[in-house]
Design an enzyme around this catalytic site. Structure first.
Site, PDB file in Angstrom:
ATOM      1  N   LYS A 280       0.836  -1.213   0.000  1.00  8.61           N
ATOM      2  CA  LYS A 280       0.000   0.000   0.000  1.00  8.61           C
ATOM      3  C   LYS A 280       0.869   1.260   0.000  1.00  8.61           C
ATOM      4  CE  LYS A 280      -2.054  -1.090   3.865  1.00  8.61           C
ATOM      5  NZ  LYS A 280      -1.300  -2.332   4.163  1.00  8.61           N
TER       6      LYS A 280
ATOM      7  N   ARG B 280      -9.563   0.468   8.822  1.00 10.53           N
ATOM      8  CA  ARG B 280      -9.020  -0.847   9.151  1.00 10.53           C
ATOM      9  C   ARG B 280     -10.012  -1.673   9.947  1.00 10.53           C
ATOM     10  NH1 ARG B 280      -3.183   0.426   8.793  1.00 10.53           N
ATOM     11  NH2 ARG B 280      -1.993  -1.456   9.126  1.00 10.53           N
TER      12      ARG B 280
ATOM     13  N   ARG C 241      11.600  -5.196   5.151  1.00 14.64           N
ATOM     14  CA  ARG C 241      11.280  -3.795   4.814  1.00 14.64           C
ATOM     15  C   ARG C 241      12.259  -2.839   5.491  1.00 14.64           C
ATOM     16  NH1 ARG C 241       5.248  -1.664   5.468  1.00 14.64           N
ATOM     17  NH2 ARG C 241       5.446  -2.415   7.616  1.00 14.64           N
TER      18      ARG C 241
ATOM     19  N   ARG D 283      11.490  -0.763  10.968  1.00 13.20           N
ATOM     20  CA  ARG D 283      10.445  -0.428  11.932  1.00 13.20           C
ATOM     21  C   ARG D 283      10.447  -1.409  13.102  1.00 13.20           C
ATOM     22  NH1 ARG D 283       5.012   0.602   8.458  1.00 13.20           N
ATOM     23  NH2 ARG D 283       4.180  -0.534  10.242  1.00 13.20           N
TER      24      ARG D 283
ATOM     25  N   ARG E 266       0.234  -8.861  13.713  1.00 10.07           N
ATOM     26  CA  ARG E 266      -0.441  -7.895  12.829  1.00 10.07           C
ATOM     27  C   ARG E 266      -1.241  -8.603  11.741  1.00 10.07           C
ATOM     28  NH1 ARG E 266       4.593  -4.897  11.150  1.00 10.07           N
ATOM     29  NH2 ARG E 266       3.281  -3.773   9.682  1.00 10.07           N
TER      30      ARG E 266
HETATM   31  P1  ADP Z   1       2.232  -1.780   3.226  1.00 13.29           P
HETATM   32  O1  ADP Z   1       2.224  -0.283   3.206  1.00 13.29           O
HETATM   33  O2  ADP Z   1       1.026  -2.372   2.575  1.00 13.29           O
HETATM   34  O3  ADP Z   1       2.473  -2.345   4.593  1.00 13.29           O
HETATM   35  P2  ADP Z   1       4.796  -1.544   1.829  1.00 13.29           P
HETATM   36  O4  ADP Z   1       4.495  -0.716   0.628  1.00 13.29           O
HETATM   37  O5  ADP Z   1       5.524  -0.903   2.946  1.00 13.29           O
HETATM   38  O6  ADP Z   1       3.456  -2.267   2.347  1.00 13.29           O
HETATM   39  O7  ADP Z   1       5.613  -2.843   1.311  1.00 13.29           O
HETATM   40  C1  ADP Z   1       6.080  -3.819   2.238  1.00 13.29           C
HETATM   41  C2  ADP Z   1       7.476  -4.302   1.792  1.00 13.29           C
HETATM   42  O8  ADP Z   1       7.374  -5.046   0.580  1.00 13.29           O
HETATM   43  C3  ADP Z   1       8.461  -3.163   1.513  1.00 13.29           C
HETATM   44  O9  ADP Z   1       9.731  -3.578   1.913  1.00 13.29           O
HETATM   45  C4  ADP Z   1       8.381  -2.992  -0.015  1.00 13.29           C
HETATM   46  O10 ADP Z   1       9.612  -2.520  -0.561  1.00 13.29           O
HETATM   47  C5  ADP Z   1       8.089  -4.419  -0.490  1.00 13.29           C
HETATM   48  N1  ADP Z   1       7.200  -4.466  -1.665  1.00 13.29           N
HETATM   49  C6  ADP Z   1       6.164  -3.646  -1.968  1.00 13.29           C
HETATM   50  N2  ADP Z   1       5.553  -4.040  -3.113  1.00 13.29           N
HETATM   51  C7  ADP Z   1       6.222  -5.143  -3.537  1.00 13.29           C
HETATM   52  C8  ADP Z   1       6.067  -6.016  -4.684  1.00 13.29           C
HETATM   53  N3  ADP Z   1       5.092  -5.824  -5.582  1.00 13.29           N
HETATM   54  N4  ADP Z   1       6.937  -7.049  -4.784  1.00 13.29           N
HETATM   55  C9  ADP Z   1       7.908  -7.251  -3.864  1.00 13.29           C
HETATM   56  N5  ADP Z   1       8.104  -6.461  -2.781  1.00 13.29           N
HETATM   57  C10 ADP Z   1       7.270  -5.417  -2.617  1.00 13.29           C
HETATM   58  P1  ADP Z   2       1.251  -1.649   7.671  1.00 10.55           P
HETATM   59  O1  ADP Z   2       2.555  -1.589   6.990  1.00 10.55           O
HETATM   60  O2  ADP Z   2       1.070  -2.812   8.583  1.00 10.55           O
HETATM   61  O3  ADP Z   2       0.098  -1.503   6.758  1.00 10.55           O
HETATM   62  P2  ADP Z   2       0.849   0.948   8.993  1.00 10.55           P
HETATM   63  O4  ADP Z   2       2.027   1.817   8.926  1.00 10.55           O
HETATM   64  O5  ADP Z   2      -0.321   1.238   8.144  1.00 10.55           O
HETATM   65  O6  ADP Z   2       1.357  -0.550   8.789  1.00 10.55           O
HETATM   66  O7  ADP Z   2       0.344   0.848  10.505  1.00 10.55           O
HETATM   67  C1  ADP Z   2       1.218   0.579  11.583  1.00 10.55           C
HETATM   68  C2  ADP Z   2       0.423   0.460  12.875  1.00 10.55           C
HETATM   69  O8  ADP Z   2      -0.260   1.687  13.139  1.00 10.55           O
HETATM   70  C3  ADP Z   2      -0.671  -0.611  12.869  1.00 10.55           C
HETATM   71  O9  ADP Z   2      -0.177  -1.890  13.215  1.00 10.55           O
HETATM   72  C4  ADP Z   2      -1.631  -0.051  13.936  1.00 10.55           C
HETATM   73  O10 ADP Z   2      -1.137  -0.293  15.242  1.00 10.55           O
HETATM   74  C5  ADP Z   2      -1.541   1.452  13.696  1.00 10.55           C
HETATM   75  N1  ADP Z   2      -2.572   1.913  12.729  1.00 10.55           N
HETATM   76  C6  ADP Z   2      -2.370   2.459  11.505  1.00 10.55           C
HETATM   77  N2  ADP Z   2      -3.528   2.750  10.904  1.00 10.55           N
HETATM   78  C7  ADP Z   2      -4.513   2.374  11.768  1.00 10.55           C
HETATM   79  C8  ADP Z   2      -5.929   2.391  11.720  1.00 10.55           C
HETATM   80  N3  ADP Z   2      -6.601   2.865  10.654  1.00 10.55           N
HETATM   81  N4  ADP Z   2      -6.597   1.908  12.805  1.00 10.55           N
HETATM   82  C9  ADP Z   2      -5.958   1.433  13.885  1.00 10.55           C
HETATM   83  N5  ADP Z   2      -4.635   1.372  13.989  1.00 10.55           N
HETATM   84  C10 ADP Z   2      -3.898   1.841  12.940  1.00 10.55           C
END
Ligand code: ADP
Ligand code: ADP
Ligand code: ZN
Length: 216
Positions: free
Chosen positions: A13, A88, A127, A160, A171
């Site tokens: 995302k 969420r 990541r 992180r 998670r």
């Molecule tokens: P989210 O925001 O949904 O938690 P991230 O965008 O941070 O996910 O991506 C999670 C990890 O996976 C990061 O280290 C990112 O570089 C990697 N990643 C994202 N998209 C892809 C993909 N299509 N293929 C492989 N790795 C990916």
């Molecule tokens: P991810 O890469 O898992 O998608 P985020 O950066 O979006 O991680 O979120 C990290 C943490 O922040 C989550 O595990 C949760 O604790 C909190 N968080 C983020 N967005 C929300 C939400 N919409 N509702 C509740 N908790 C949230």
């Protein structure tokens, strides 16, 4: 365009969001980023959120909803935005729907990024994030040119605290129990578009932009 990016932790995302907001010139609203910024600043919100985030649990709805509503009232959101990591829970989705109803600004669509669990574990534990600009990398799948240095701004990359194996498992469980029901919720409203998030980053981006371009 008013878009939601939905998907499990690690689906991509943030990665897709970074590119989409550039292409469509939208504010990128990531509740995770908002909380991490608050933690860094040491605010009361940050201290409250940290308790939950460190355990891999969700921050309580009433805390999250207020922040997002306030953010959506800012002038830069008038012509659209991209929500990343919100809603969420069904409670959050209903609060959003009520707020958008009042503003008379319906959602354009919800992009559901679909990736299987095993892949998610690899993605999250590898990541790395830039301390300065927040750009996301992966040690194997999307490595920076110089180890631990951001390609875009030269900032230092870090892992992180919630990207450890144990917290990631928690998670993913929280996602299945509390967030996955949103897929059916938005499908019923005719707003859901699912993309195959297991493809490479450019392929996924193409799929998402094809959907959004058709909606413009
Ligand atoms: P989210 O925001 O949904 O938690 P991230 O965008 O941070 O996910 O991506 C999670 C990890 O996976 C990061 O280290 C990112 O570089 C990697 N990643 C994202 N998209 C892809 C993909 N299509 N293929 C492989 N790795 C990916
Ligand atoms: P991810 O890469 O898992 O998608 P985020 O950066 O979006 O991680 O979120 C990290 C943490 O922040 C989550 O595990 C949760 O604790 C909190 N968080 C983020 N967005 C929300 C939400 N919409 N509702 C509740 N908790 C949230
Ligand atoms: Zn950077």
């Amino acid at each position: 365009m008013r878009i939601i990016l939905l998907g499990p932790p690690g689906a991509g995302k943030g990665t897709q969001g970074e590119r989409l907001v550039k292409k469509y010139n939208l504010p990128h609203i990531s509740t995770g980023d908002i909380f991490r910024a608050a933690i860094k600043e040491g605010t009361e919100l940050g201290m409250k959120a940290k308790e939950y985030m460190d355990k891999g649990e969700l921050v309580p709805d009433e805390l999250v909803v207020g922040i997002v509503k306030e953010r959506l009232m800012q002038p830069d959101c008038q012509d659209g935005y991209l929500l990343d990591g919100f809603p969420r829970t069904v409670t959050q989705a209903e609060a959003l729907s009520a707020a958008l109803g009042e503003l008379n600004t319906p959602l354009t669509g919800v992009v559901n990024v679909d990736v299987n669990q095993d892949e998610l574990l690899d993605r999250l534990t590898g990541r790395r994030v830039c301390k300065s600009c927040g750009s996301t990398y992966h040690v194997k799948f999307n490595a920076s040119k110089v180890r631990n240095v951001c390609d875009k701004c030269g900032g230092e990359l870090y892992q992180r605290v919630d990207d450890t194996v144990e917290t990631v498992k928690q998670r993913l469980e929280v996602y299945r129990n509390q967030t996955e029901p949103l897929i059916a919720y938005y499908e019923n409203k005719g707003l859901l578009f699912t993309v195959d998030g297991s493809k490479d980053i450019d392929e996924v981006f193409k799929e998402v932009t094809a959907i959004l371009d058709a909606k413009k």
